[in-house]
Design a protein around this motif. Sequence first.
Motif, PDB file in Angstrom:
ATOM      1  N   SER A  62       0.827  -1.212   0.000  1.00  0.00           N
ATOM      2  CA  SER A  62       0.000   0.000   0.000  1.00  0.00           C
ATOM      3  C   SER A  62       0.858   1.256   0.000  1.00  0.00           C
ATOM      4  CB  SER A  62      -0.912  -0.012   1.218  1.00  0.00           C
ATOM      5  OG  SER A  62      -0.161  -0.289   2.387  1.00  0.00           O
ATOM      6  N   HIS A 230      -5.772   0.411  -4.054  1.00  0.00           N
ATOM      7  CA  HIS A 230      -4.538  -0.364  -4.261  1.00  0.00           C
ATOM      8  C   HIS A 230      -4.103  -0.428  -5.713  1.00  0.00           C
ATOM      9  CE1 HIS A 230      -2.882  -2.154  -0.615  1.00  0.00           C
ATOM     10  NE2 HIS A 230      -4.060  -1.836  -0.103  1.00  0.00           N
ATOM     11  N   LYS A 256      -1.092   5.334  -2.450  1.00  0.00           N
ATOM     12  CA  LYS A 256      -0.735   3.907  -2.456  1.00  0.00           C
ATOM     13  C   LYS A 256      -0.015   3.506  -3.731  1.00  0.00           C
ATOM     14  CE  LYS A 256      -4.095   1.689   0.623  1.00  0.00           C
ATOM     15  NZ  LYS A 256      -4.899   2.779   1.185  1.00  0.00           N
ATOM     16  N   ARG A 398       1.961 -10.002   3.128  1.00  0.00           N
ATOM     17  CA  ARG A 398       1.536  -9.319   1.896  1.00  0.00           C
ATOM     18  C   ARG A 398       2.745  -8.583   1.326  1.00  0.00           C
ATOM     19  NH1 ARG A 398      -2.650  -4.256   1.963  1.00  0.00           N
ATOM     20  NH2 ARG A 398      -0.859  -3.397   3.021  1.00  0.00           N
TER      21      ARG A 398
HETATM   22  N1  DSN Z   1      -5.410   0.197   3.815  1.00  0.00           N
HETATM   23  C1  DSN Z   1      -4.131  -0.020   4.434  1.00  0.00           C
HETATM   24  C2  DSN Z   1      -3.312  -0.992   3.638  1.00  0.00           C
HETATM   25  O1  DSN Z   1      -3.801  -1.573   2.675  1.00  0.00           O
HETATM   26  O2  DSN Z   1      -2.155  -1.219   3.995  1.00  0.00           O
HETATM   27  C3  DSN Z   1      -3.357   1.255   4.623  1.00  0.00           C
HETATM   28  O3  DSN Z   1      -3.373   2.109   3.553  1.00  0.00           O
END
Ligand code: DSN
Length: 475
Positions: A62, A230, A256, A398
Amino acid sequence: MTHQSLAGEARSTSHGDSSWTGQQAELLRIGIGSLHETDPELAAMLDAEVSQQNSTLAMIASASIADPSVLAVGGAALSNVTAEGYPGARYHPGAQQFDRVENLAVERAKRLFGARYANVQAHSCSSANLAVLSALMRPGDTLLGLDLDSGGHLTHGSRASVSGRHYNAVSYGLDESGRIDFARLEELALEHRPRVLIAGASAYPRTVDFARFRAIADSVGAYLLADISHIAGLVAAGLHPSPIDVAHITTTSTYKQLGGPRGGLILSGVEYTTPGPDGRTPLSRLIQRAVFPQSQGTPSPASIAAKARAFAMAAEPAFRETARLILLNAQALAAELSALGYRVLTGGTDNHMVLIDTTGVGLTGVTAERALEECGILANRNRIPGDTKPPLVTSGLRLGTNILAQRAMGPVEMRECAQLLHTVLSGTRLQSDTDYLIDPALVATVREEVRWLCARHPLSIDTARVPVSLIGVGA
Ligand code: DSN
Protein backbone atom coordinates in the motif's frame (compact mmCIF):
# COMPACT_ATOMS: atom_id res chain seq x y z
CA MET A 1 4.06 5.26 -8.09
CA THR A 2 6.44 7.97 -9.09
CA HIS A 3 8.29 8.06 -12.18
CA GLN A 4 11.91 7.76 -11.78
CA SER A 5 12.85 7.34 -15.38
CA LEU A 6 13.82 3.86 -16.35
CA ALA A 7 16.45 5.21 -18.70
CA GLY A 8 19.92 4.76 -17.30
CA GLU A 9 21.20 8.19 -18.18
CA ALA A 10 18.39 9.85 -16.27
CA ARG A 11 19.53 8.16 -13.11
CA SER A 12 22.86 9.91 -13.29
CA THR A 13 21.45 13.39 -13.70
CA SER A 14 21.43 15.71 -10.74
CA HIS A 15 18.20 16.48 -8.93
CA GLY A 16 17.90 20.12 -8.88
CA ASP A 17 19.32 23.17 -10.30
CA SER A 18 20.54 25.97 -8.09
CA SER A 19 19.15 28.45 -10.61
CA TRP A 20 15.54 27.94 -9.52
CA THR A 21 13.79 31.18 -9.07
CA GLY A 22 10.52 32.07 -7.51
CA GLN A 23 9.36 32.86 -4.06
CA GLN A 24 8.13 29.37 -3.30
CA ALA A 25 11.51 27.83 -4.11
CA GLU A 26 13.27 30.38 -1.94
CA LEU A 27 10.83 29.74 0.86
CA LEU A 28 11.50 25.99 0.81
CA ARG A 29 15.26 26.65 0.95
CA ILE A 30 14.87 29.08 3.85
CA GLY A 31 12.51 26.73 5.63
CA ILE A 32 14.86 23.77 5.52
CA GLY A 33 17.81 25.94 6.57
CA SER A 34 15.85 27.32 9.49
CA LEU A 35 14.66 23.87 10.53
CA HIS A 36 18.24 22.58 10.68
CA GLU A 37 19.42 25.60 12.66
CA THR A 38 16.60 25.85 15.12
CA ASP A 39 15.28 22.30 15.46
CA PRO A 40 18.13 19.90 14.74
CA GLU A 41 16.39 17.14 16.68
CA LEU A 42 13.41 17.04 14.32
CA ALA A 43 15.60 17.70 11.25
CA ALA A 44 17.73 14.67 12.14
CA MET A 45 14.64 12.46 12.38
CA LEU A 46 13.49 13.58 8.94
CA ASP A 47 16.95 12.97 7.48
CA ALA A 48 17.06 9.53 9.06
CA GLU A 49 13.75 8.70 7.40
CA VAL A 50 15.07 9.61 3.95
CA SER A 51 18.12 7.51 4.57
CA GLN A 52 16.01 4.58 5.75
CA GLN A 53 13.73 4.74 2.71
CA ASN A 54 16.74 4.80 0.42
CA SER A 55 18.45 1.84 2.02
CA THR A 56 15.54 -0.52 2.75
CA LEU A 57 13.76 -2.81 0.38
CA ALA A 58 10.16 -1.71 0.81
CA MET A 59 7.60 -4.24 -0.40
CA ILE A 60 4.66 -2.62 1.38
CA ALA A 61 1.80 -3.18 -1.06
CA SER A 62 0.00 0.00 0.00
CA ALA A 63 2.94 2.35 -0.52
CA SER A 64 4.76 4.18 -3.27
CA ILE A 65 7.46 6.82 -3.26
CA ALA A 66 6.33 10.37 -3.95
CA ASP A 67 8.56 12.25 -6.36
CA PRO A 68 10.59 15.07 -4.75
CA SER A 69 8.48 17.59 -6.67
CA VAL A 70 5.29 16.13 -5.14
CA LEU A 71 6.86 16.35 -1.67
CA ALA A 72 7.94 19.95 -2.32
CA VAL A 73 4.47 21.00 -3.50
CA GLY A 74 3.00 19.49 -0.34
CA GLY A 75 5.12 21.95 1.65
CA ALA A 76 3.99 25.00 -0.33
CA ALA A 77 2.82 28.25 1.28
CA LEU A 78 -0.55 27.49 -0.30
CA SER A 79 -1.01 25.47 2.87
CA ASN A 80 -1.61 28.76 4.71
CA VAL A 81 -4.87 29.35 2.87
CA THR A 82 -8.07 28.61 4.78
CA ALA A 83 -10.96 28.40 2.36
CA GLU A 84 -13.95 26.20 2.95
CA GLY A 85 -16.16 25.38 0.01
CA TYR A 86 -15.34 24.78 -3.62
CA PRO A 87 -13.67 26.92 -6.34
CA GLY A 88 -15.76 30.00 -7.01
CA ALA A 89 -17.96 29.31 -3.98
CA ARG A 90 -15.71 29.68 -0.94
CA TYR A 91 -16.64 30.76 2.51
CA HIS A 92 -13.41 32.75 2.96
CA PRO A 93 -11.69 35.41 0.84
CA GLY A 94 -8.19 35.15 -0.64
CA ALA A 95 -8.59 31.83 -2.45
CA GLN A 96 -7.81 32.96 -6.01
CA GLN A 97 -4.68 30.82 -6.38
CA PHE A 98 -6.20 27.94 -4.49
CA ASP A 99 -9.25 28.02 -6.77
CA ARG A 100 -6.97 27.72 -9.79
CA VAL A 101 -5.00 24.90 -8.18
CA GLU A 102 -8.10 22.95 -7.18
CA ASN A 103 -9.61 23.33 -10.65
CA LEU A 104 -6.33 22.12 -12.12
CA ALA A 105 -6.28 19.09 -9.82
CA VAL A 106 -9.89 18.25 -10.73
CA GLU A 107 -9.22 18.55 -14.46
CA ARG A 108 -6.05 16.45 -14.24
CA ALA A 109 -7.81 13.76 -12.20
CA LYS A 110 -10.65 13.59 -14.72
CA ARG A 111 -8.23 13.39 -17.64
CA LEU A 112 -6.04 10.75 -16.00
CA PHE A 113 -8.93 8.41 -15.25
CA GLY A 114 -11.28 9.33 -18.08
CA ALA A 115 -13.83 10.53 -15.52
CA ARG A 116 -16.54 13.18 -15.83
CA TYR A 117 -16.54 14.20 -12.21
CA ALA A 118 -13.80 14.44 -9.58
CA ASN A 119 -13.64 15.64 -6.00
CA VAL A 120 -10.05 16.15 -4.81
CA GLN A 121 -10.80 17.36 -1.28
CA ALA A 122 -11.11 14.07 0.61
CA HIS A 123 -8.28 13.86 3.15
CA SER A 124 -7.93 10.10 2.61
CA CYS A 125 -9.72 7.27 0.87
CA SER A 126 -11.26 6.32 4.20
CA SER A 127 -12.81 9.82 4.35
CA ALA A 128 -13.81 9.48 0.71
CA ASN A 129 -15.53 6.15 1.32
CA LEU A 130 -17.37 7.42 4.38
CA ALA A 131 -18.49 10.51 2.46
CA VAL A 132 -19.83 8.36 -0.39
CA LEU A 133 -21.65 6.06 2.02
CA SER A 134 -23.20 9.02 3.84
CA ALA A 135 -24.29 10.49 0.49
CA LEU A 136 -26.06 7.30 -0.55
CA MET A 137 -27.27 5.73 2.69
CA ARG A 138 -29.16 6.55 5.83
CA PRO A 139 -28.03 5.05 9.14
CA GLY A 140 -29.29 1.49 9.30
CA ASP A 141 -29.33 0.97 5.53
CA THR A 142 -27.59 -2.13 4.23
CA LEU A 143 -24.06 -2.16 2.86
CA LEU A 144 -22.40 -5.17 1.22
CA GLY A 145 -18.60 -5.26 1.14
CA LEU A 146 -15.66 -7.66 1.20
CA ASP A 147 -14.98 -9.08 4.65
CA LEU A 148 -11.92 -7.54 6.34
CA ASP A 149 -10.46 -10.99 7.01
CA SER A 150 -10.82 -11.86 3.32
CA GLY A 151 -8.87 -8.78 2.23
CA GLY A 152 -11.51 -6.06 2.55
CA HIS A 153 -11.00 -2.63 4.10
CA LEU A 154 -12.17 -1.18 7.41
CA THR A 155 -14.46 1.26 5.60
CA HIS A 156 -16.16 -1.52 3.63
CA GLY A 157 -18.35 -2.46 6.60
CA SER A 158 -16.00 -3.67 9.32
CA ARG A 159 -17.50 -3.53 12.81
CA ALA A 160 -14.33 -1.74 13.89
CA SER A 161 -15.29 1.20 11.66
CA VAL A 162 -18.31 3.50 11.60
CA SER A 163 -19.10 1.86 8.25
CA GLY A 164 -20.01 -1.28 10.18
CA ARG A 165 -21.63 0.51 13.10
CA HIS A 166 -23.85 3.08 11.46
CA TYR A 167 -24.92 0.81 8.64
CA ASN A 168 -26.23 -2.72 8.51
CA ALA A 169 -23.04 -4.19 7.09
CA VAL A 170 -23.11 -7.58 5.40
CA SER A 171 -19.91 -9.18 4.10
CA TYR A 172 -19.06 -11.39 1.17
CA GLY A 173 -15.87 -13.43 1.07
CA LEU A 174 -13.60 -15.64 -0.99
CA ASP A 175 -14.05 -19.12 -2.41
CA GLU A 176 -11.69 -22.01 -1.74
CA SER A 177 -9.26 -20.83 -4.39
CA GLY A 178 -8.98 -17.44 -2.68
CA ARG A 179 -10.96 -15.55 -5.33
CA ILE A 180 -14.10 -13.50 -4.78
CA ASP A 181 -17.01 -15.87 -4.23
CA PHE A 182 -19.43 -14.34 -6.74
CA ALA A 183 -22.01 -17.09 -6.30
CA ARG A 184 -22.30 -16.34 -2.59
CA LEU A 185 -22.12 -12.60 -3.26
CA GLU A 186 -25.15 -12.89 -5.54
CA GLU A 187 -27.07 -14.82 -2.89
CA LEU A 188 -26.21 -12.24 -0.23
CA ALA A 189 -27.22 -9.37 -2.52
CA LEU A 190 -30.60 -10.99 -3.23
CA GLU A 191 -31.18 -11.79 0.41
CA HIS A 192 -30.15 -8.42 1.89
CA ARG A 193 -30.80 -6.03 -1.02
CA PRO A 194 -28.06 -3.58 -0.09
CA ARG A 195 -28.26 0.11 -0.87
CA VAL A 196 -24.53 0.09 -1.71
CA LEU A 197 -22.30 -2.72 -2.95
CA ILE A 198 -18.54 -2.13 -2.63
CA ALA A 199 -16.03 -3.67 -5.02
CA GLY A 200 -12.43 -3.31 -3.92
CA ALA A 201 -9.90 -4.70 -1.49
CA SER A 202 -6.77 -4.13 0.53
CA ALA A 203 -5.36 -7.60 0.05
CA TYR A 204 -6.57 -9.22 -3.14
CA PRO A 205 -4.09 -10.23 -5.83
CA ARG A 206 -6.51 -10.84 -8.68
CA THR A 207 -8.31 -8.72 -11.27
CA VAL A 208 -11.52 -7.22 -9.94
CA ASP A 209 -14.37 -7.91 -12.35
CA PHE A 210 -16.19 -4.60 -11.99
CA ALA A 211 -18.73 -5.47 -14.71
CA ARG A 212 -19.82 -8.54 -12.78
CA PHE A 213 -20.18 -6.46 -9.62
CA ARG A 214 -22.27 -3.94 -11.54
CA ALA A 215 -24.59 -6.65 -12.86
CA ILE A 216 -25.18 -7.84 -9.30
CA ALA A 217 -25.72 -4.28 -8.07
CA ASP A 218 -28.25 -3.67 -10.86
CA SER A 219 -30.10 -6.88 -10.09
CA VAL A 220 -30.98 -5.56 -6.62
CA GLY A 221 -31.09 -1.81 -7.33
CA ALA A 222 -27.87 -1.05 -5.44
CA TYR A 223 -25.31 1.64 -6.13
CA LEU A 224 -21.85 0.27 -6.94
CA LEU A 225 -18.87 1.88 -5.23
CA ALA A 226 -15.46 0.81 -6.58
CA ASP A 227 -12.56 1.42 -4.22
CA ILE A 228 -9.42 1.21 -6.35
CA SER A 229 -6.96 2.49 -3.74
CA HIS A 230 -4.54 -0.36 -4.26
CA ILE A 231 -4.70 -0.56 -8.03
CA ALA A 232 -5.21 3.08 -9.04
CA GLY A 233 -1.84 3.24 -10.79
CA LEU A 234 -2.58 0.13 -12.83
CA VAL A 235 -6.03 1.49 -13.70
CA ALA A 236 -4.58 4.87 -14.73
CA ALA A 237 -1.99 3.09 -16.86
CA GLY A 238 -4.63 0.91 -18.55
CA LEU A 239 -3.24 -2.26 -17.00
CA HIS A 240 -6.33 -3.15 -14.96
CA PRO A 241 -9.94 -2.75 -16.16
CA SER A 242 -11.26 0.66 -15.17
CA PRO A 243 -14.42 0.95 -13.07
CA ILE A 244 -14.95 4.63 -13.90
CA ASP A 245 -17.86 4.11 -16.32
CA VAL A 246 -18.97 0.84 -14.71
CA ALA A 247 -19.38 1.80 -11.07
CA HIS A 248 -21.56 4.68 -9.95
CA ILE A 249 -18.73 6.10 -7.89
CA THR A 250 -15.02 5.26 -7.69
CA THR A 251 -12.73 6.18 -4.80
CA THR A 252 -8.99 5.92 -4.34
CA SER A 253 -6.23 7.07 -2.09
CA THR A 254 -3.58 9.14 -3.85
CA TYR A 255 -0.47 7.68 -2.22
CA LYS A 256 -0.73 3.91 -2.46
CA GLN A 257 0.04 3.47 -6.14
CA LEU A 258 -0.17 6.98 -7.59
CA GLY A 259 2.98 8.42 -5.99
CA GLY A 260 0.92 11.30 -4.67
CA PRO A 261 0.49 12.88 -1.24
CA ARG A 262 -1.52 11.30 1.56
CA GLY A 263 -5.07 11.96 0.43
CA GLY A 264 -8.19 10.70 -1.28
CA LEU A 265 -10.00 11.18 -4.56
CA ILE A 266 -13.62 10.57 -5.61
CA LEU A 267 -14.48 10.01 -9.27
CA SER A 268 -17.48 9.25 -11.40
CA GLY A 269 -17.92 8.52 -15.08
CA VAL A 270 -21.12 8.25 -17.07
CA GLU A 271 -23.18 7.88 -13.89
CA TYR A 272 -22.29 11.26 -12.45
CA THR A 273 -25.70 12.69 -13.30
CA THR A 274 -27.62 9.60 -12.21
CA PRO A 275 -30.09 10.50 -9.46
CA GLY A 276 -29.30 9.61 -5.88
CA PRO A 277 -31.67 7.80 -3.52
CA ASP A 278 -34.11 10.77 -3.51
CA GLY A 279 -34.71 10.10 -7.22
CA ARG A 280 -33.62 13.57 -8.37
CA THR A 281 -30.33 14.92 -6.95
CA PRO A 282 -27.40 13.95 -9.21
CA LEU A 283 -24.76 11.74 -7.61
CA SER A 284 -22.04 14.35 -8.22
CA ARG A 285 -23.95 16.97 -6.25
CA LEU A 286 -24.62 14.53 -3.41
CA ILE A 287 -20.91 13.70 -3.23
CA GLN A 288 -19.85 17.35 -3.26
CA ARG A 289 -22.10 18.03 -0.28
CA ALA A 290 -21.12 14.83 1.49
CA VAL A 291 -17.45 15.87 1.47
CA PHE A 292 -18.09 19.53 2.33
CA PRO A 293 -19.84 20.49 4.56
CA GLN A 294 -21.19 17.14 5.73
CA SER A 295 -17.95 15.36 6.63
CA GLN A 296 -15.04 17.78 6.18
CA GLY A 297 -14.42 21.45 6.86
CA THR A 298 -11.54 23.28 5.28
CA PRO A 299 -9.66 21.36 2.61
CA SER A 300 -5.87 20.96 2.53
CA PRO A 301 -4.75 23.28 -0.31
CA ALA A 302 -1.12 22.18 -0.54
CA SER A 303 -2.14 18.51 -0.53
CA ILE A 304 -4.53 19.26 -3.38
CA ALA A 305 -1.67 20.95 -5.25
CA ALA A 306 0.49 17.89 -4.63
CA LYS A 307 -2.32 15.71 -6.00
CA ALA A 308 -2.37 17.89 -9.12
CA ARG A 309 1.37 17.36 -9.53
CA ALA A 310 1.07 13.59 -9.04
CA PHE A 311 -1.83 13.31 -11.53
CA ALA A 312 0.28 15.08 -14.15
CA MET A 313 3.18 12.71 -13.54
CA ALA A 314 0.88 9.69 -13.68
CA ALA A 315 -0.18 10.76 -17.17
CA GLU A 316 3.41 10.53 -18.46
CA PRO A 317 4.70 7.55 -20.45
CA ALA A 318 7.31 6.82 -17.75
CA PHE A 319 4.49 6.12 -15.29
CA ARG A 320 3.00 3.53 -17.62
CA GLU A 321 6.41 1.94 -17.99
CA THR A 322 6.75 1.71 -14.21
CA ALA A 323 3.22 0.28 -13.95
CA ARG A 324 4.15 -2.38 -16.50
CA LEU A 325 7.19 -3.28 -14.39
CA ILE A 326 5.03 -3.48 -11.26
CA LEU A 327 2.96 -6.19 -12.93
CA LEU A 328 5.89 -8.09 -14.40
CA ASN A 329 7.71 -7.98 -11.08
CA ALA A 330 4.75 -9.21 -9.06
CA GLN A 331 4.29 -12.13 -11.42
CA ALA A 332 8.02 -12.92 -11.34
CA LEU A 333 8.15 -12.64 -7.54
CA ALA A 334 5.15 -14.96 -7.18
CA ALA A 335 6.75 -17.51 -9.50
CA GLU A 336 10.12 -17.37 -7.70
CA LEU A 337 8.51 -17.80 -4.30
CA SER A 338 6.41 -20.71 -5.55
CA ALA A 339 9.54 -22.33 -6.91
CA LEU A 340 11.14 -21.90 -3.48
CA GLY A 341 8.24 -23.85 -1.95
CA TYR A 342 6.00 -21.07 -0.64
CA ARG A 343 2.24 -21.30 -0.94
CA VAL A 344 1.27 -18.24 -2.94
CA LEU A 345 -2.40 -17.47 -2.40
CA THR A 346 -4.53 -17.92 -5.53
CA GLY A 347 -1.41 -19.38 -7.16
CA GLY A 348 -0.15 -16.03 -8.45
CA THR A 349 -1.18 -12.47 -9.09
CA ASP A 350 -2.76 -10.13 -11.64
CA ASN A 351 -1.68 -6.94 -9.90
CA HIS A 352 1.12 -5.58 -7.71
CA MET A 353 0.44 -7.87 -4.79
CA VAL A 354 1.71 -11.28 -3.76
CA LEU A 355 0.20 -12.98 -0.72
CA ILE A 356 2.04 -15.87 0.88
CA ASP A 357 1.32 -18.34 3.65
CA THR A 358 4.16 -18.18 6.20
CA THR A 359 3.19 -21.35 8.04
CA GLY A 360 5.09 -23.39 5.46
CA VAL A 361 8.34 -22.09 6.98
CA GLY A 362 6.93 -22.41 10.48
CA LEU A 363 6.39 -18.68 11.05
CA THR A 364 3.45 -16.47 11.90
CA GLY A 365 2.88 -13.38 9.78
CA VAL A 366 4.10 -11.02 12.48
CA THR A 367 7.34 -12.90 13.17
CA ALA A 368 8.04 -13.04 9.44
CA GLU A 369 7.38 -9.29 9.22
CA ARG A 370 9.69 -8.50 12.15
CA ALA A 371 12.54 -10.75 11.05
CA LEU A 372 12.43 -9.20 7.58
CA GLU A 373 12.37 -5.69 9.02
CA GLU A 374 15.45 -6.49 11.09
CA CYS A 375 17.16 -7.34 7.80
CA GLY A 376 16.03 -4.16 6.00
CA ILE A 377 13.09 -5.69 4.10
CA LEU A 378 9.59 -4.28 4.64
CA ALA A 379 6.45 -6.36 4.06
CA ASN A 380 3.44 -6.59 6.29
CA ARG A 381 1.60 -9.41 8.00
CA ASN A 382 -1.68 -10.42 6.46
CA ARG A 383 -4.51 -12.75 7.38
CA ILE A 384 -5.07 -15.62 4.99
CA PRO A 385 -8.34 -17.48 4.29
CA GLY A 386 -9.16 -19.76 7.23
CA ASP A 387 -6.55 -18.04 9.39
CA THR A 388 -6.63 -19.23 13.00
CA LYS A 389 -4.35 -16.46 14.26
CA PRO A 390 -5.63 -13.07 15.40
CA PRO A 391 -5.17 -9.96 13.19
CA LEU A 392 -2.07 -8.80 15.07
CA VAL A 393 -0.41 -12.19 14.52
CA THR A 394 -1.77 -13.71 11.28
CA SER A 395 -0.41 -16.56 9.16
CA GLY A 396 0.59 -14.69 6.05
CA LEU A 397 2.58 -11.92 4.48
CA ARG A 398 1.54 -9.32 1.90
CA LEU A 399 4.23 -8.28 -0.57
CA GLY A 400 3.97 -5.49 -3.14
CA THR A 401 6.13 -4.47 -6.06
CA ASN A 402 5.25 -0.76 -6.44
CA ILE A 403 8.47 0.55 -4.94
CA LEU A 404 10.64 -2.19 -6.44
CA ALA A 405 9.46 -1.04 -9.88
CA GLN A 406 10.05 2.59 -8.93
CA ARG A 407 13.62 1.52 -8.24
CA ALA A 408 13.69 0.34 -11.87
CA MET A 409 14.12 -3.25 -10.74
CA GLY A 410 12.84 -5.88 -13.13
CA PRO A 411 12.13 -9.62 -13.11
CA VAL A 412 15.86 -10.40 -12.84
CA GLU A 413 16.06 -8.53 -9.55
CA MET A 414 12.87 -10.28 -8.38
CA ARG A 415 14.90 -13.49 -8.25
CA GLU A 416 17.33 -11.69 -5.94
CA CYS A 417 14.47 -10.34 -3.83
CA ALA A 418 12.84 -13.76 -3.55
CA GLN A 419 16.17 -15.27 -2.47
CA LEU A 420 16.64 -12.57 0.16
CA LEU A 421 13.13 -13.19 1.48
CA HIS A 422 13.78 -16.92 1.57
CA THR A 423 17.16 -16.54 3.28
CA VAL A 424 15.54 -14.56 6.09
CA LEU A 425 12.34 -16.58 6.44
CA SER A 426 14.04 -19.96 6.32
CA GLY A 427 16.72 -18.73 8.74
CA THR A 428 14.21 -17.58 11.36
CA ARG A 429 13.02 -19.85 14.18
CA LEU A 430 9.68 -19.32 15.84
CA GLN A 431 9.78 -18.96 19.65
CA SER A 432 6.16 -18.00 20.15
CA ASP A 433 3.42 -16.48 17.96
CA THR A 434 5.12 -13.09 18.27
CA ASP A 435 8.74 -13.94 19.05
CA TYR A 436 11.54 -15.38 16.93
CA LEU A 437 15.25 -16.10 16.82
CA ILE A 438 17.59 -15.19 14.00
CA ASP A 439 21.37 -15.39 13.76
CA PRO A 440 22.90 -11.87 13.95
CA ALA A 441 25.48 -12.85 11.33
CA LEU A 442 22.67 -13.70 8.90
CA VAL A 443 21.02 -10.35 9.67
CA ALA A 444 24.27 -8.51 8.93
CA THR A 445 24.81 -10.38 5.66
CA VAL A 446 21.28 -9.78 4.38
CA ARG A 447 21.34 -6.12 5.45
CA GLU A 448 24.50 -5.60 3.42
CA GLU A 449 23.00 -7.32 0.38
CA VAL A 450 19.86 -5.20 0.72
CA ARG A 451 21.93 -2.02 0.99
CA TRP A 452 23.86 -2.89 -2.14
CA LEU A 453 20.76 -3.87 -4.09
CA CYS A 454 19.14 -0.55 -3.11
CA ALA A 455 22.27 1.40 -4.06
CA ARG A 456 22.24 -0.20 -7.51
CA HIS A 457 18.56 0.74 -7.89
CA PRO A 458 18.22 4.15 -6.26
CA LEU A 459 14.93 5.90 -5.63
CA SER A 460 14.05 9.33 -6.95
CA ILE A 461 14.49 10.62 -3.38
CA ASP A 462 18.09 9.36 -3.22
CA THR A 463 20.24 12.48 -3.44
CA ALA A 464 23.33 10.37 -3.96
CA ARG A 465 22.00 8.40 -6.89
CA VAL A 466 24.66 6.14 -8.27
CA PRO A 467 25.70 7.06 -11.81
CA VAL A 468 24.93 4.15 -14.09
CA SER A 469 28.56 4.00 -15.17
CA LEU A 470 29.49 3.00 -11.62
CA ILE A 471 26.87 0.29 -11.21
CA GLY A 472 28.50 -3.07 -10.97
CA VAL A 473 31.80 -1.55 -9.84
CA GLY A 474 32.76 -2.06 -6.23
CA ALA A 475 31.19 -4.10 -3.48
N1 DSN B 1 -5.41 0.20 3.81
C1 DSN B 1 -4.13 -0.02 4.43
C2 DSN B 1 -3.31 -0.99 3.64
O1 DSN B 1 -3.80 -1.57 2.67
O2 DSN B 1 -2.16 -1.22 3.99
C3 DSN B 1 -3.36 1.25 4.62
O3 DSN B 1 -3.37 2.11 3.55
